[in-house]
Design a protein around this motif. Sequence first.
Motif, PDB file in Angstrom:
ATOM      1  N   TYR A   1       0.863  -1.168   0.000  1.00  0.00           N
ATOM      2  CA  TYR A   1       0.000   0.000   0.000  1.00  0.00           C
ATOM      3  C   TYR A   1       0.902   1.221   0.000  1.00  0.00           C
ATOM      4  O   TYR A   1       2.077   1.144   0.371  1.00  0.00           O
ATOM      5  CB  TYR A   1      -0.882   0.036   1.252  1.00  0.00           C
ATOM      6  CG  TYR A   1      -2.063  -0.895   1.233  1.00  0.00           C
ATOM      7  CD1 TYR A   1      -1.895  -2.256   1.446  1.00  0.00           C
ATOM      8  CD2 TYR A   1      -3.356  -0.416   1.026  1.00  0.00           C
ATOM      9  CE1 TYR A   1      -3.000  -3.124   1.447  1.00  0.00           C
ATOM     10  CE2 TYR A   1      -4.458  -1.259   1.028  1.00  0.00           C
ATOM     11  CZ  TYR A   1      -4.265  -2.616   1.229  1.00  0.00           C
ATOM     12  OH  TYR A   1      -5.347  -3.455   1.235  1.00  0.00           O
TER      13      TYR A   1
ATOM     14  N   GLN B   1       0.878   5.667   0.865  1.00  0.00           N
ATOM     15  CA  GLN B   1       0.147   6.792   1.450  1.00  0.00           C
ATOM     16  C   GLN B   1       0.900   8.077   1.123  1.00  0.00           C
ATOM     17  O   GLN B   1       2.010   8.294   1.634  1.00  0.00           O
ATOM     18  CB  GLN B   1       0.008   6.616   2.963  1.00  0.00           C
ATOM     19  CG  GLN B   1      -0.859   7.680   3.630  1.00  0.00           C
ATOM     20  CD  GLN B   1      -1.018   7.414   5.115  1.00  0.00           C
ATOM     21  OE1 GLN B   1      -0.123   6.902   5.768  1.00  0.00           O
ATOM     22  NE2 GLN B   1      -2.176   7.780   5.660  1.00  0.00           N
TER      23      GLN B   1
ATOM     24  N   VAL C   1      -4.649   5.741   2.850  1.00  0.00           N
ATOM     25  CA  VAL C   1      -3.813   4.621   2.448  1.00  0.00           C
ATOM     26  C   VAL C   1      -4.424   3.982   1.197  1.00  0.00           C
ATOM     27  O   VAL C   1      -5.608   3.632   1.179  1.00  0.00           O
ATOM     28  CB  VAL C   1      -3.720   3.598   3.595  1.00  0.00           C
ATOM     29  CG1 VAL C   1      -2.844   2.428   3.194  1.00  0.00           C
ATOM     30  CG2 VAL C   1      -3.168   4.265   4.857  1.00  0.00           C
TER      31      VAL C   1
ATOM     32  N   MET D   1       4.768   7.315   1.430  1.00  0.00           N
ATOM     33  CA  MET D   1       5.108   6.272   2.385  1.00  0.00           C
ATOM     34  C   MET D   1       4.561   4.967   1.824  1.00  0.00           C
ATOM     35  O   MET D   1       3.385   4.887   1.455  1.00  0.00           O
ATOM     36  CB  MET D   1       4.493   6.570   3.744  1.00  0.00           C
ATOM     37  CG  MET D   1       4.808   5.546   4.804  1.00  0.00           C
ATOM     38  SD  MET D   1       6.508   5.653   5.395  1.00  0.00           S
ATOM     39  CE  MET D   1       6.263   6.741   6.810  1.00  0.00           C
TER      40      MET D   1
ATOM     41  N   PHE E   1       3.782   1.048   2.466  1.00  0.00           N
ATOM     42  CA  PHE E   1       3.570   0.081   3.528  1.00  0.00           C
ATOM     43  C   PHE E   1       3.447  -1.321   2.948  1.00  0.00           C
ATOM     44  O   PHE E   1       2.708  -1.549   1.989  1.00  0.00           O
ATOM     45  CB  PHE E   1       2.288   0.386   4.300  1.00  0.00           C
ATOM     46  CG  PHE E   1       2.337   1.654   5.103  1.00  0.00           C
ATOM     47  CD1 PHE E   1       1.613   2.765   4.703  1.00  0.00           C
ATOM     48  CD2 PHE E   1       3.094   1.727   6.266  1.00  0.00           C
ATOM     49  CE1 PHE E   1       1.645   3.939   5.443  1.00  0.00           C
ATOM     50  CE2 PHE E   1       3.134   2.897   7.010  1.00  0.00           C
ATOM     51  CZ  PHE E   1       2.415   4.004   6.596  1.00  0.00           C
TER      52      PHE E   1
ATOM     53  N   PHE F   1       0.463  -4.446   9.220  1.00  0.00           N
ATOM     54  CA  PHE F   1       1.282  -3.521   8.448  1.00  0.00           C
ATOM     55  C   PHE F   1       2.640  -3.308   9.075  1.00  0.00           C
ATOM     56  O   PHE F   1       2.781  -3.311  10.308  1.00  0.00           O
ATOM     57  CB  PHE F   1       0.573  -2.163   8.338  1.00  0.00           C
ATOM     58  CG  PHE F   1      -0.585  -2.153   7.391  1.00  0.00           C
ATOM     59  CD1 PHE F   1      -1.819  -2.627   7.780  1.00  0.00           C
ATOM     60  CD2 PHE F   1      -0.422  -1.678   6.092  1.00  0.00           C
ATOM     61  CE1 PHE F   1      -2.888  -2.627   6.898  1.00  0.00           C
ATOM     62  CE2 PHE F   1      -1.487  -1.669   5.204  1.00  0.00           C
ATOM     63  CZ  PHE F   1      -2.717  -2.140   5.603  1.00  0.00           C
ATOM     64  N   GLY F   2       3.620  -3.081   8.215  1.00  0.00           N
ATOM     65  CA  GLY F   2       4.920  -2.637   8.673  1.00  0.00           C
ATOM     66  C   GLY F   2       4.903  -1.145   8.949  1.00  0.00           C
ATOM     67  O   GLY F   2       3.888  -0.472   8.755  1.00  0.00           O
ATOM     68  N   SER F   3       6.029  -0.631   9.385  1.00  0.00           N
ATOM     69  CA  SER F   3       6.139   0.793   9.731  1.00  0.00           C
ATOM     70  C   SER F   3       6.365   1.677   8.522  1.00  0.00           C
ATOM     71  O   SER F   3       6.341   2.898   8.651  1.00  0.00           O
ATOM     72  CB  SER F   3       7.273   1.007  10.731  1.00  0.00           C
ATOM     73  OG  SER F   3       6.966   0.367  11.951  1.00  0.00           O
TER      74      SER F   3
ATOM     75  N   TYR G   1      -8.527   0.772  11.767  1.00  0.00           N
ATOM     76  CA  TYR G   1      -7.085   0.859  11.997  1.00  0.00           C
ATOM     77  C   TYR G   1      -6.765   2.193  12.665  1.00  0.00           C
ATOM     78  O   TYR G   1      -7.419   3.208  12.420  1.00  0.00           O
ATOM     79  CB  TYR G   1      -6.303   0.783  10.685  1.00  0.00           C
ATOM     80  CG  TYR G   1      -6.131  -0.616  10.129  1.00  0.00           C
ATOM     81  CD1 TYR G   1      -7.022  -1.114   9.184  1.00  0.00           C
ATOM     82  CD2 TYR G   1      -5.074  -1.415  10.535  1.00  0.00           C
ATOM     83  CE1 TYR G   1      -6.855  -2.392   8.671  1.00  0.00           C
ATOM     84  CE2 TYR G   1      -4.902  -2.691  10.020  1.00  0.00           C
ATOM     85  CZ  TYR G   1      -5.796  -3.171   9.089  1.00  0.00           C
ATOM     86  OH  TYR G   1      -5.644  -4.434   8.577  1.00  0.00           O
TER      87      TYR G   1
ATOM     88  N   GLY H   1       4.053   8.707  11.636  1.00  0.00           N
ATOM     89  CA  GLY H   1       5.263   8.010  11.221  1.00  0.00           C
ATOM     90  C   GLY H   1       5.212   6.503  11.323  1.00  0.00           C
ATOM     91  O   GLY H   1       6.235   5.828  11.142  1.00  0.00           O
ATOM     92  N   LYS H   2       4.036   5.954  11.594  1.00  0.00           N
ATOM     93  CA  LYS H   2       3.909   4.510  11.745  1.00  0.00           C
ATOM     94  C   LYS H   2       2.895   3.941  10.758  1.00  0.00           C
ATOM     95  O   LYS H   2       2.132   4.673  10.143  1.00  0.00           O
ATOM     96  CB  LYS H   2       3.495   4.157  13.170  1.00  0.00           C
ATOM     97  CG  LYS H   2       4.514   4.548  14.230  1.00  0.00           C
ATOM     98  CD  LYS H   2       4.073   4.075  15.592  1.00  0.00           C
ATOM     99  CE  LYS H   2       5.103   4.442  16.650  1.00  0.00           C
ATOM    100  NZ  LYS H   2       4.675   3.985  18.006  1.00  0.00           N
ATOM    101  N   GLY H   3       2.899   2.634  10.637  1.00  0.00           N
ATOM    102  CA  GLY H   3       1.927   1.972   9.799  1.00  0.00           C
ATOM    103  C   GLY H   3       0.594   1.802  10.509  1.00  0.00           C
ATOM    104  O   GLY H   3       0.503   1.935  11.729  1.00  0.00           O
ATOM    105  N   PRO H   4      -0.457   1.515   9.755  1.00  0.00           N
ATOM    106  CA  PRO H   4      -1.768   1.275  10.365  1.00  0.00           C
ATOM    107  C   PRO H   4      -1.714   0.093  11.331  1.00  0.00           C
ATOM    108  O   PRO H   4      -1.116  -0.939  11.032  1.00  0.00           O
ATOM    109  CB  PRO H   4      -2.657   0.966   9.166  1.00  0.00           C
ATOM    110  CG  PRO H   4      -1.975   1.601   7.995  1.00  0.00           C
ATOM    111  CD  PRO H   4      -0.521   1.468   8.279  1.00  0.00           C
TER     112      PRO H   4
ATOM    113  N   PHE I   1      -8.661   5.057  10.645  1.00  0.00           N
ATOM    114  CA  PHE I   1      -9.189   4.716   9.330  1.00  0.00           C
ATOM    115  C   PHE I   1     -10.137   3.539   9.450  1.00  0.00           C
ATOM    116  O   PHE I   1      -9.820   2.543  10.109  1.00  0.00           O
ATOM    117  CB  PHE I   1      -8.067   4.290   8.380  1.00  0.00           C
ATOM    118  CG  PHE I   1      -7.147   5.387   7.956  1.00  0.00           C
ATOM    119  CD1 PHE I   1      -5.937   5.582   8.608  1.00  0.00           C
ATOM    120  CD2 PHE I   1      -7.463   6.210   6.887  1.00  0.00           C
ATOM    121  CE1 PHE I   1      -5.068   6.585   8.219  1.00  0.00           C
ATOM    122  CE2 PHE I   1      -6.599   7.216   6.490  1.00  0.00           C
ATOM    123  CZ  PHE I   1      -5.402   7.411   7.156  1.00  0.00           C
TER     124      PHE I   1
ATOM    125  N   PHE J   1      -9.233   1.465   2.182  1.00  0.00           N
ATOM    126  CA  PHE J   1      -9.271   2.377   3.308  1.00  0.00           C
ATOM    127  C   PHE J   1     -10.175   3.572   3.021  1.00  0.00           C
ATOM    128  O   PHE J   1     -10.255   4.060   1.891  1.00  0.00           O
ATOM    129  CB  PHE J   1      -7.856   2.897   3.614  1.00  0.00           C
ATOM    130  CG  PHE J   1      -7.004   1.921   4.363  1.00  0.00           C
ATOM    131  CD1 PHE J   1      -6.382   0.869   3.712  1.00  0.00           C
ATOM    132  CD2 PHE J   1      -6.824   2.052   5.728  1.00  0.00           C
ATOM    133  CE1 PHE J   1      -5.598  -0.027   4.399  1.00  0.00           C
ATOM    134  CE2 PHE J   1      -6.040   1.160   6.437  1.00  0.00           C
ATOM    135  CZ  PHE J   1      -5.427   0.111   5.767  1.00  0.00           C
ATOM    136  N   GLY J   2     -10.812   4.054   4.085  1.00  0.00           N
ATOM    137  CA  GLY J   2     -11.544   5.304   4.024  1.00  0.00           C
ATOM    138  C   GLY J   2     -10.613   6.477   4.250  1.00  0.00           C
ATOM    139  O   GLY J   2      -9.391   6.343   4.307  1.00  0.00           O
TER     140      GLY J   2
END
Lengths: 114, 109
Positions: free
Chosen positions: A35, A37, A43, A89, A91, A105-107, B36, B41-44, B89, B99-100
């Motif tokens: 994915y 973003q 996303v 970004m 993911f 999900f990863g970071s 989610y 700075g992080k993933g869902p 989300f 995703f919304g």
Amino acid sequence: EPEVTQTPSHQVTQMGQEVILRCVPISNHLYFYWYRQILGQKVEFLVSFYNNEISEKSEIFDDQFSVERPDGSNFTLKIRSTKLEDSAMYFCASSGGIGNEKLFFGSGTQLSVL
Amino acid sequence: GESVGLHLPTLSVQEGDNSIINCAYSNSASDYFIWYKQESGKGPQFIIDIRSNMDKRQGQRVTVLLNKTVKHLSLQIAATQPGDSAVYFCAETVQKLVFGQGTRLTINP
């Protein structure tokens, strides 16, 4: 707790260059996803991968994109010739269910194309 | 140059209050829904899910409600804490997870 790991966390590249984003999904998962973003946006789905082949891809995932599972643990996204609008970004995600359930999900890898 | 992005809906609540985040989904054939949480700075991060044959599901401090008639999903967070500040989300699944728009929740001390 098992997690999806992505490397690098940040990638800066020049327009037109190739980049490879790397992911190690959760070890017993069978379904893999990328994915992306764009800053401030939602996303967006790029591609899903199962049984060593793409199962679905979005219109974003054009011929410049490819995915590969080169061994039993890594899952990569390659962008052949990066464009400015590829900055986002990215993911990686994986799931162990019947396909789309409970993605982990990863970071992310922050890709900046200059 | 100027960056153009979608303006996220925002919600601010006082610490300790309950919050409700709403989401409208688009596909009446969607059969599985997930909320989610995304911190900066992080993933869902998975919070809670619900299948289309249910209308309510509860977790720890969170409840998801599903109204298939109006294609509406909500996330209730009880007794909010500073760590609940994030973008939330909703996501729907038919053949893939979509995703919304997201809602930015801010918890005020």
